[in-house]
Design an enzyme around this catalytic site. Structure first.
Site, PDB file in Angstrom:
ATOM      1  N   HIS A 274      42.545  -8.394 -18.229  1.00 15.77           N
ATOM      2  CA  HIS A 274      42.196  -9.806 -18.362  1.00 15.77           C
ATOM      3  C   HIS A 274      42.447 -10.337 -19.760  1.00 15.77           C
ATOM      4  CE1 HIS A 274      40.294 -11.391 -14.713  1.00 15.77           C
ATOM      5  NE2 HIS A 274      39.882 -10.167 -14.460  1.00 15.77           N
TER       6      HIS A 274
ATOM      7  N   GLU B   3      28.242  -7.280 -16.940  1.00 14.47           N
ATOM      8  CA  GLU B   3      28.697  -8.320 -16.018  1.00 14.47           C
ATOM      9  C   GLU B   3      29.005  -7.686 -14.662  1.00 14.47           C
ATOM     10  OE1 GLU B   3      32.310 -11.600 -15.624  1.00 14.47           O
ATOM     11  OE2 GLU B   3      32.560  -9.851 -16.906  1.00 14.47           O
ATOM     12  N   HIS B   4      29.871  -6.682 -14.669  1.00 19.37           N
ATOM     13  CA  HIS B   4      30.189  -5.914 -13.463  1.00 19.37           C
ATOM     14  C   HIS B   4      29.746  -4.472 -13.689  1.00 19.37           C
ATOM     15  CE1 HIS B   4      33.552  -8.890 -14.003  1.00 19.37           C
ATOM     16  NE2 HIS B   4      33.189  -9.218 -12.768  1.00 19.37           N
TER      17      HIS B   4
ATOM     18  N   ASP C 295      36.221  -9.807  -7.254  1.00 19.56           N
ATOM     19  CA  ASP C 295      37.011 -10.852  -7.899  1.00 19.56           C
ATOM     20  C   ASP C 295      37.666 -11.785  -6.880  1.00 19.56           C
ATOM     21  OD1 ASP C 295      36.449 -10.152 -10.475  1.00 19.56           O
ATOM     22  OD2 ASP C 295      38.270  -8.981 -10.794  1.00 19.56           O
TER      23      ASP C 295
ATOM     24  N   HIS D 116      -7.856 -37.464 -19.744  1.00 23.41           N
ATOM     25  CA  HIS D 116      -7.445 -36.863 -18.476  1.00 23.41           C
ATOM     26  C   HIS D 116      -8.582 -36.969 -17.458  1.00 23.41           C
ATOM     27  CE1 HIS D 116      -4.197 -35.303 -20.885  1.00 23.41           C
ATOM     28  NE2 HIS D 116      -3.686 -34.616 -19.874  1.00 23.41           N
TER      29      HIS D 116
END
Length: 454
Positions: free
Chosen positions: A286, A352-353, A386, A445
């Site tokens: 990549h 990631e993987h 992928d 409140h």
């Protein structure tokens, strides 16, 4: 294998796949995170300053800045980045039928998975007349980024668009880098995939400038079409894209910091070295900064994988890029005492993987807490994810999988809480509200409740 020190070089011809030896050492989580292979932080700091400059330039000069950046980074002349509708139609018409069939199959599988991800709205009745609901509502507009530099990732069009559509997003814009070889337009396969999915708002903008354009929008002047700002930006990219997403987070939502790809493989002596090496190379091709990491308790497997890496890299198309990635500080083999330590290393790395190539791989995979996606066994390679697994390949990198998720339908949804109490239901808890508001020294409140029963 040399193991005389914690870190050593493993060289076979041009390959320098380093080794980190954790055997015989008891390391804390902080020590593991510091010691696993990572990209050098100096590079990230340099990227941040460059991206800050791009943000400033694009916000101040708009389309003029985009044209200048397209000339500088992509080598193209650009008057306006919007891709003409006829270019999208032409790209799909001229698409290779085999590639079209592959895209259609990937779309079909991704849709099936995405359609099952949308969470149900919830109504909880806490008493008579007291209902609290959680409704999932899609964001109005998203900007999707698709890389196209070293590799035209047409599959990323699918990964971005399909979950956005499944979430019910009504306005979808897509950006991908202009290509000199294609007249300044994005790669035609990317355009064809966009057309196939019904996306007609496509821009020829690359890198950090694409993220900035979506986050802040760019006003049109005269006849120029503006780029409207989005609510969420998603998509993978290099370190500059990931840095840009981090810097605009808060202005817009982001999926995760999906930067340069990374793969970790947890393997034992039962793993097949040729498969391990092939999968490490598949991500190394990549980008020169891609990370490929092997975690194993088998020195013999590590040696065999290094030999296979050298052999297979010699014959791969992007040999120089692969060797640079495998030889970088972000890649290498981590030697561990046993599977227990290997699991601890993988959880610290938060890949990631993450591939599991061990005996009883499914059982081991169930013990992994931190990963973008987990691939189980010899027949679930990252390449499957992928393209055609049905899962999404836009995943967190650089350890951010420890706290963020991969792209999915909920990325494009917001959980909106709806509170609906009637008079009696409010009166039932009014005393508690008054007591707590007094304890916090916020008497107004309590008064806001009292006044309703005066």
């Amino acid at each position: 294998m040399t193991t005389s020190s914690d870190t050593s070089a493993l060289s076979t011809d041009a390959l320098n796949f380093r080794s980190i030896d954790f055997r015989g050492r008891r390391l804390t989580l902080a020590e593991l995170r510091a010691a696993v292979p990572r990209a050098q932080h100096q590079t990230m700091a340099e990227a941040e300053q460059k991206v800050l400059d791009i943000i400033s330039d694009v916000r101040s000069r708009g389309f003029a800045a985009l044209a200048e950046l397209a000339r500088k980074f992509d080598g193209v002349e650009q008057s306006h980045p919007r891709v003409p509708a006829e270019a999208l139609t032409q790209a799909l018409t001229e698409l290779d039928p085999k590639v079209r069939a592959a895209l259609e199959e990937s779309i079909n599988r991704a849709r099936q998975f995405a359609d099952q991800q949308r969470p149900a709205n919830v109504d909880v009745q806490l008493g008579d007349g007291a209902v609290v609901s959680q409704n999932w509502i899609p964001v109005g507009r998203v900007g999707l980024y698709v890389p196209g530099g070293l590799a035209p990732l047409a599959s990323s069009v699918i990964m971005n668009v399909v979950p956005a559509v499944a979430a019910g997003v009504e306005s979808i814009a897509l950006a991908s880098p202009p290509q000199k070889d294609f007249g300044g337009l994005p790669h035609p396969t990317i355009l064809a995939a966009a057309k196939l999915l019904g996306i007609d708002e496509v821009y020829a903008i690359g890198g950090a400038q694409a993220i900035v354009s979506f986050a802040y929008g760019i006003p049109g002047t005269g006849d120029e079409l503006s780029i409207e700002p989005v609510d969420v930006v998603t998509g993978p990219g290099n370190i500059f894209v990931a840095t840009a997403k981090r810097l605009v987070k808060g202005v817009v939502g982001i999926d995760s910091e999906a930067g340069t790809t990374e793969i970790a493989i947890l393997a034992d002596a039962t793993a097949q070295a040729p498969l391990v090496a092939a999968d490490l190379i598949s991500q190394a091709e990549h980008d020169p900064k891609a990370a490929s990491v092997l975690v194993t308790d088998s020195a013999e497997l590590a040696d065999a994988v290094v030999l296979e890496l050298a052999r297979q890299a010699a014959g791969t198309k992007h040999r120089a890029r692969v060797l640079e990635a495998l030889s970088g500080p972000q890649s290498g083999v981590v030697l561990v005492d046993d599977l227990e330590q290997g699991i601890a290393v993988c959880n610290a790395y938060a890949a990631e993987h993450l591939e599991i190539m061990t005996a009883n791989a499914a059982t081991v995979a169930a013990r992994i807490r931190n990963a973008g996606a987990i691939f189980v066994g010899d027949f679930s390679p990252v390449s499957l994810g992928d393209y055609c697994a049905g899962s999404n390949h836009v995943l967190p990198t650089s350890g951010t999988a420890a706290f963020s998720s991969g792209l999915n339908v909920t990325t494009f949804l917001r959980a909106v809480q709806v509170i609906n109490y009637d008079r009696a239901a409010l009166e039932q808890v009014s005393g508690h509200i008054v007591s707590l508001s007094g304890a916090e020294d916020l008497p107004g409140h309590g008064d806001a409740v009292r006044i309703r029963f005066a």
